[in-house]
Design a protein around this motif. Structure first.
Motif, PDB file in Angstrom:
ATOM      1  N   VAL A   1       0.841  -1.202   0.000  1.00  0.00           N
ATOM      2  CA  VAL A   1       0.000   0.000   0.000  1.00  0.00           C
ATOM      3  C   VAL A   1       0.873   1.248   0.000  1.00  0.00           C
ATOM      4  O   VAL A   1       0.645   2.192  -0.769  1.00  0.00           O
ATOM      5  N   LEU A   2       1.881   1.276   0.868  1.00  0.00           N
ATOM      6  CA  LEU A   2       2.773   2.432   0.925  1.00  0.00           C
ATOM      7  C   LEU A   2       3.547   2.588  -0.373  1.00  0.00           C
ATOM      8  O   LEU A   2       3.720   3.708  -0.886  1.00  0.00           O
ATOM      9  N   LEU A   3       4.002   1.468  -0.931  1.00  0.00           N
ATOM     10  CA  LEU A   3       4.714   1.533  -2.210  1.00  0.00           C
ATOM     11  C   LEU A   3       3.818   2.061  -3.319  1.00  0.00           C
ATOM     12  O   LEU A   3       4.275   2.798  -4.199  1.00  0.00           O
ATOM     13  N   THR A   4       2.542   1.700  -3.289  1.00  0.00           N
ATOM     14  CA  THR A   4       1.600   2.230  -4.282  1.00  0.00           C
ATOM     15  C   THR A   4       1.607   3.751  -4.269  1.00  0.00           C
ATOM     16  O   THR A   4       1.688   4.400  -5.318  1.00  0.00           O
ATOM     17  N   LYS A   5       1.541   4.324  -3.091  1.00  0.00           N
ATOM     18  CA  LYS A   5       1.526   5.784  -2.969  1.00  0.00           C
ATOM     19  C   LYS A   5       2.874   6.390  -3.354  1.00  0.00           C
ATOM     20  O   LYS A   5       2.932   7.434  -4.026  1.00  0.00           O
ATOM     21  N   SER A   6       3.960   5.739  -2.948  1.00  0.00           N
ATOM     22  CA  SER A   6       5.292   6.242  -3.283  1.00  0.00           C
ATOM     23  C   SER A   6       5.543   6.192  -4.790  1.00  0.00           C
ATOM     24  O   SER A   6       6.093   7.132  -5.372  1.00  0.00           O
ATOM     25  N   TRP A   7       5.140   5.089  -5.423  1.00  0.00           N
ATOM     26  CA  TRP A   7       5.324   4.975  -6.864  1.00  0.00           C
ATOM     27  C   TRP A   7       4.445   5.970  -7.617  1.00  0.00           C
ATOM     28  O   TRP A   7       4.838   6.485  -8.669  1.00  0.00           O
ATOM     29  N   ALA A   8       3.255   6.241  -7.099  1.00  0.00           N
ATOM     30  CA  ALA A   8       2.401   7.251  -7.731  1.00  0.00           C
ATOM     31  C   ALA A   8       3.097   8.607  -7.717  1.00  0.00           C
ATOM     32  O   ALA A   8       3.063   9.357  -8.711  1.00  0.00           O
ATOM     33  N   ALA A   9       3.722   8.931  -6.592  1.00  0.00           N
ATOM     34  CA  ALA A   9       4.446  10.196  -6.496  1.00  0.00           C
ATOM     35  C   ALA A   9       5.674  10.215  -7.403  1.00  0.00           C
ATOM     36  O   ALA A   9       6.014  11.245  -7.992  1.00  0.00           O
ATOM     37  N   GLU A  10       6.328   9.060  -7.530  1.00  0.00           N
ATOM     38  CA  GLU A  10       7.564   8.979  -8.311  1.00  0.00           C
ATOM     39  C   GLU A  10       7.319   8.978  -9.815  1.00  0.00           C
ATOM     40  O   GLU A  10       8.005   9.685 -10.571  1.00  0.00           O
ATOM     41  N   PHE A  11       6.340   8.191 -10.258  1.00  0.00           N
ATOM     42  CA  PHE A  11       6.149   8.006 -11.698  1.00  0.00           C
ATOM     43  C   PHE A  11       4.951   8.757 -12.258  1.00  0.00           C
ATOM     44  O   PHE A  11       4.842   8.925 -13.483  1.00  0.00           O
ATOM     45  N   GLY A  12       4.047   9.213 -11.398  1.00  0.00           N
ATOM     46  CA  GLY A  12       2.855   9.903 -11.869  1.00  0.00           C
ATOM     47  C   GLY A  12       3.134  11.133 -12.707  1.00  0.00           C
ATOM     48  O   GLY A  12       2.477  11.340 -13.742  1.00  0.00           O
ATOM     49  N   PRO A  13       4.096  11.976 -12.321  1.00  0.00           N
ATOM     50  CA  PRO A  13       4.367  13.169 -13.139  1.00  0.00           C
ATOM     51  C   PRO A  13       4.793  12.855 -14.568  1.00  0.00           C
ATOM     52  O   PRO A  13       4.672  13.708 -15.454  1.00  0.00           O
TER      53      PRO A  13
END
Length: 244
Positions: free
Chosen positions: A160-172
């Motif tokens: 779950v935490l990785l989901t949020k971290s990856w969203a922040a990392e790759f979302g832009p």
């Protein structure tokens, strides 16, 4: 050119249902799992229904196995994987004092390390193309304490935490990363639970276990353009268990 989707744990249950739905929506799906017999059965069913699919056998145990799977999926996908669904997982139940080091490591290898290194192998290329979707399958016991479910819940809470971290990392860069959190679901893997699965599900507003297809529909939504403005979300598909 059709999009390519890699689905881990796709030889049964939620993973298989997801692969079948994505194929029905026109994606070329890479079915991954441990059993070649079951994998080929899924591929034949998808092809018989007019879809496009290939199977890759994978015993996901961490970095090396994840990178090998990613490389094979890229080869079969014509050099691109546009959707990654991390559905493979193990769900041990039992007292903390009876957990072995090997058992602990196996859970985190499959539930955390494998998704981590699959994302590491595939997300940067998605970001370079400016588009992609990653959906992680977690569990409702990542959100609350339950006796005997600490190991499974902790591993999925990490996801779950990785989901949020990856969203922040790759979302832009245009890569959407989200998760689906299933509640009690009737699959091959939960068949042994029998009436206890129904009892667990009875506490939610739906009053029954979900089906693999119901969970898969949520995964497919998050993987699709219909969820274009959804980043870093954890979608409960648990019959309302989150509400009680």
């Amino acid at each position: 050119m059709p999009k390519t989707a890699l689905i881990t744990g796709a030889t049964s249950g939620i993973g298989r249902a997801t692969a079948e739905l994505l194929a029905a929506r026109g994606m070329h799906v890479i079915v991954s799992g441990r059993s070649a017999d079951r994998g080929e059965t899924v591929v034949r069913a998808i092809r018989a229904a007019g879809g496009s699919a290939d199977f890759v056998a994978a015993e996901l145990r961490g970095e090396t196995s994840a990178k090998d799977l990613a490389a094979r999926a890229l080869e079969l996908g014509g050099g691109h994987v546009d959707v990654l669904v991390n559905s493979a997982g193990v769900f041990p139940f039992g007292p903390t004092a009876e957990t072995s080091t090997d058992g602990f490591d196996e859970v985190f290898d499959i539930n955390v390390k494998a998704p981590y290194f699959l994302v590491a192998a595939l997300a940067p290329a998605m970001a370079e193309r400016g588009a992609g979707a990653i959906v992680n399958v977690t569990t409702m016991v990542a959100e609350f304490g339950a006796a005997g479910m600490g190991l499974c819940g902790a591993s999925k809470a990490a996801l779950v935490l990785l989901t949020k971290s990856w969203a922040a990392e790759f979302g832009p860069a245009g890569v959407r990363v989200n998760a689906v959190s299933p509640g009690p679901t009737r699959t091959e893997g939960t068949a042994a639970m029998g009436e206890s699965l129904d009892a667990l599900a009875a506490g939610g507003p739906a009053g029954r276990p979900g089906t693999a297809n119901e969970i898969a529909e949520a995964v497919v939504f998050l993987a699709s353009d219909a969820a274009s403005f959804v980043h870093g979300a954890v979608l409960p598909v648990d019959g309302g268990r989150i509400a009680v």
